[in-house]
Design an enzyme around this catalytic site. Sequence first.
Site, mmCIF file in Angstrom:
data_model
loop_
_atom_site.group_PDB
_atom_site.id
_atom_site.type_symbol
_atom_site.label_atom_id
_atom_site.label_comp_id
_atom_site.label_asym_id
_atom_site.label_seq_id
_atom_site.Cartn_x
_atom_site.Cartn_y
_atom_site.Cartn_z
ATOM 1 N N ASP A 1 15.668 12.982 33.018
ATOM 2 C CA ASP A 1 15.731 13.909 34.143
ATOM 3 C C ASP A 1 16.207 15.292 33.693
ATOM 4 O OD1 ASP A 1 15.732 13.922 37.221
ATOM 5 O OD2 ASP A 1 17.701 14.774 36.782
ATOM 6 N N GLU B 1 17.884 3.532 16.360
ATOM 7 C CA GLU B 1 18.669 2.366 15.925
ATOM 8 C C GLU B 1 18.027 1.077 16.426
ATOM 9 O OE1 GLU B 1 22.563 2.912 17.671
ATOM 10 O OE2 GLU B 1 22.769 4.908 16.779
HETATM 11 C C1 NOJ Z 1 14.376 15.709 39.132
HETATM 12 C C2 NOJ Z 1 14.099 14.464 39.921
HETATM 13 O O1 NOJ Z 1 12.755 14.136 39.777
HETATM 14 C C3 NOJ Z 1 14.505 14.748 41.356
HETATM 15 O O2 NOJ Z 1 14.107 13.737 42.221
HETATM 16 C C4 NOJ Z 1 15.987 14.964 41.393
HETATM 17 O O3 NOJ Z 1 16.375 15.329 42.711
HETATM 18 C C5 NOJ Z 1 16.413 16.072 40.429
HETATM 19 N N1 NOJ Z 1 15.792 15.962 39.151
HETATM 20 C C6 NOJ Z 1 17.903 16.088 40.238
HETATM 21 O O4 NOJ Z 1 18.307 15.015 39.432
#
Ligand code: NOJ
Length: 550
Positions: A204, A256
């Site tokens: 993310d 790893e």
């Molecule tokens: C991107 C994710 O796809 C989204 O759903 C989320 O709200 C934000 N990052 C924050 O983590």
Amino acid sequence: MPEAPWWHRTTVYQVYPRSFADSDGDGIGDLPGLLGRLDHIVALGVETVWVSPFFPSPQEDFGYDITDYTGVAPEYGTVADAQTLIDAAHARGLRVMFDLVLNHTSDQHPWFLRSKGSRSNPRSDWYIWADGRGRNGRRPPNNWRSNLEVTSAWQWSAERQQFYLASFLPFQPDLNYRNPAVKDAMFAAVRFWLDRGVDGFRLDMFGQIMKDPGLRDNPFRPHVDTGFPRGWRRVYTENTADVITFARELHAVCAEYGDRVLLGEVFGPPETLRGLHAEGAGLDLVFLFDFLVFRYDAAWFADTIRRFEEAFPPPMQPTYVIENHDRSRCIDRVGGDPAKAAVLAVILLTVRGVPTVYMGQEIGMSNTYVPLRQALDPIAARYFRRLPEVVNRRIPERLNRDEVRSPMQWDASGNAGFCPPDVRPWLPVNPDHTHVNVAAETGVAGSLLELYRTLLTTRRDSPALNSGTLELVSGLPADVLGFRRTDAASGEQCATFANLGRTAQTVRAVGSVAMAACGGAMAERGDLHLPPDAAIVVRRERVAYDTMDS
Ligand code: NOJ
Ligand code: MG
């Protein structure tokens, strides 16, 4: 030549667990629910399942705000359920990717609760803290904006009398990875899941993980990035050189364990993304989000594919996405027309690279309207509700994300088979579930679901489609997109032709046999007949390679 890693030729199916299948009747999807529906994913013919976050969380951003990286939120199940899921997927030949939210935690994470308590506690520099500017110190430390651009990325903490950085929403404070202890703690969590057999991670907001330590202002230069208008170039907050260093370190942790994959959520121009994905740069795959804002137009697809073929030549793999849990369902971008959704499926699943399919895309699920005043999505509820142009729904990119997270439509029964009919699901079920659902489309020739199954299984079994090179076919009618896929080792050659225009077209392709088609496209005596909104995938038989094009 060494054998290419598995993820070079894989296909990814994204499950948003809260909305997939509810096993215990609380109206919330859960891991046992997903386990019970694993065979749908297997039958679809995808090879990897990516599960969005299911870790303990106050659910203010529905799991992208984590309070424990090595647990499972009670409404989703237990760590034992996660283990069962991994094992069951492996037993069926599926790979499993989890979602790693490294950039920020929840503001309820014990680390943050401790960190904000004082300027001198063991966790005090686990997050990014800075003094404010101005006479009273209450002006943010610099001009960095949150991802939505409407507010500063800095949030005032009354407790600590300082600002903390929150690049996404105020309740998601950014971790400070310049502190080695933070990295160690997070890498321990990564190993926790690797030990349990997970095959990799979707990362993310990965591009934003390392910011300028000097906190320099970003330059003001308005531009558009993957459909979003932006004011500032994020040179000091996104895709910095330190991001690559971090990616290498994370990659070493995965190494790893052998063949595990890292798929980054990163934004930026193709050259920047290539830098993160290049051999040795750490990320095995990076999402390319341009298809999320496609124009239904042959020239647009040809240009976009060409750009990414140039930026990501083999053995790099472009990773295309046409839907996810943040942006509009693709069918809503083509006026709800299932014929056009089918053409999009053919393009996505036969182009070179790793395609990702968002749950429900395979049956043609559409956005489920949820009025902004009822929005659960924190972005819609906190920000979009107040923007007049959004209220008037003039900016399709700024949608209430609830609309694409409505429950998966399994059958025509009440609540679409997602949860018992007498239970209230966490988000409303789309009324169209009476005819748009897995059961109704199963075994029905010409349904979108059967098209997805044919495309995915055909691709899985075809070296040209799953790992061949790609060349755009030139000299076609303006509305026809064509590309050829060739596997040098086996000599297999396939091609895709899609008519995105309003008039029927014929393309000459002697010796071609159809592998998959939609919209009434047909191969007949050396010609491919393409009605409007039709597409065909063909395999070249008998005749020599160079007579393939029109
Ligand atoms: C991107 C994710 O796809 C989204 O759903 C989320 O709200 C934000 N990052 C924050 O983590
Ligand atoms: Mg449940």
